[in-house]
Design a protein around this motif. Sequence first.
Motif, PDB file in Angstrom:
ATOM      1  N   GLU A  78      71.877  69.354 -43.545  1.00  0.00           N
ATOM      2  CA  GLU A  78      70.791  70.191 -44.071  1.00  0.00           C
ATOM      3  C   GLU A  78      71.347  71.339 -44.905  1.00  0.00           C
ATOM      4  OE1 GLU A  78      67.211  70.596 -44.690  1.00  0.00           O
ATOM      5  OE2 GLU A  78      67.742  68.584 -44.080  1.00  0.00           O
ATOM      6  N   ALA A  79      72.410  71.974 -44.428  1.00  0.00           N
ATOM      7  CA  ALA A  79      73.023  73.083 -45.177  1.00  0.00           C
ATOM      8  C   ALA A  79      73.555  72.587 -46.517  1.00  0.00           C
ATOM      9  CB  ALA A  79      74.145  73.725 -44.360  1.00  0.00           C
TER      10      ALA A  79
ATOM     11  N   LEU B 291      72.059  73.753 -50.131  1.00  0.00           N
ATOM     12  CA  LEU B 291      72.949  74.546 -50.990  1.00  0.00           C
ATOM     13  C   LEU B 291      74.102  73.688 -51.501  1.00  0.00           C
ATOM     14  CD1 LEU B 291      73.083  77.597 -48.575  1.00  0.00           C
ATOM     15  CD2 LEU B 291      71.805  77.500 -50.724  1.00  0.00           C
ATOM     16  N   PRO B 292      73.818  72.642 -52.254  1.00  0.00           N
ATOM     17  CA  PRO B 292      74.862  71.690 -52.642  1.00  0.00           C
ATOM     18  C   PRO B 292      75.980  72.277 -53.502  1.00  0.00           C
ATOM     19  CG  PRO B 292      72.871  71.293 -53.904  1.00  0.00           C
ATOM     20  CD  PRO B 292      72.528  72.309 -52.856  1.00  0.00           C
TER      21      PRO B 292
ATOM     22  N   MET C 183      81.258  69.974 -46.716  1.00  0.00           N
ATOM     23  CA  MET C 183      81.816  69.616 -45.421  1.00  0.00           C
ATOM     24  C   MET C 183      83.333  69.609 -45.501  1.00  0.00           C
ATOM     25  SD  MET C 183      81.247  66.300 -42.957  1.00  0.00           S
ATOM     26  CE  MET C 183      79.488  66.499 -42.954  1.00  0.00           C
ATOM     27  N   MET C 184      83.966  70.205 -44.520  1.00  0.00           N
ATOM     28  CA  MET C 184      85.420  70.225 -44.434  1.00  0.00           C
ATOM     29  C   MET C 184      85.860  68.945 -43.724  1.00  0.00           C
ATOM     30  SD  MET C 184      85.914  73.025 -45.981  1.00  0.00           S
ATOM     31  CE  MET C 184      87.682  72.935 -45.899  1.00  0.00           C
TER      32      MET C 184
ATOM     33  N   ARG D 206      84.107  77.069 -52.450  1.00  0.00           N
ATOM     34  CA  ARG D 206      82.866  76.857 -51.693  1.00  0.00           C
ATOM     35  C   ARG D 206      83.004  77.310 -50.249  1.00  0.00           C
ATOM     36  NH1 ARG D 206      79.907  71.430 -53.262  1.00  0.00           N
ATOM     37  NH2 ARG D 206      80.155  71.561 -55.494  1.00  0.00           N
ATOM     38  N   ILE D 207      81.847  77.459 -49.606  1.00  0.00           N
ATOM     39  CA  ILE D 207      81.793  77.687 -48.169  1.00  0.00           C
ATOM     40  C   ILE D 207      82.041  76.339 -47.498  1.00  0.00           C
ATOM     41  CG2 ILE D 207      80.287  78.317 -46.237  1.00  0.00           C
ATOM     42  CD1 ILE D 207      78.705  80.048 -48.325  1.00  0.00           C
ATOM     43  N   GLY D 208      82.918  76.318 -46.514  1.00  0.00           N
ATOM     44  CA  GLY D 208      83.178  75.089 -45.767  1.00  0.00           C
ATOM     45  C   GLY D 208      82.381  75.077 -44.477  1.00  0.00           C
TER      46      GLY D 208
END
Length: 126
Positions: free
Chosen positions: A21-22, A26-27, A32-33, A92-94
């Motif tokens: 969902e995250a 916010l693609p 995903m790490m 990016r945010i992981g």
Amino acid sequence: MYPFIGLVGPSGSGKTTLIMEAIRALPDQVTMMRSVTTRPRRGPEDVASYTFVTGEEILKRHTEGHLVNLSEYANNLYAFDRRVLDATLTTRIGIQALVESAIQPLRQAGYNLHIVRIIPEGTIDQ
């Protein structure tokens, strides 16, 4: 460096659903790490979460100092490759589901780790 969000909770608590969902919401900001593992693939969706390697390869990376949090679960090895974490977190945010024992090693390695604990409904007194 962007933060690393770790979702910690019991199996079936919705960690993967929240991660997806995250990423969907916010693609351009969240990714995903992927962890490195020796476990067998279960299906095509596994490629989003894991880089599959042999036992020899994961031990080689560990010996070379490239891995963070090498751990064993169900006779398989799991870790994060420091080079992948660093490259990803510069843009990016992981986000990833984590086990409790991964928190301290990731923080000690210098990652800006934020933990979200998933508590299934009915498991705490209200």
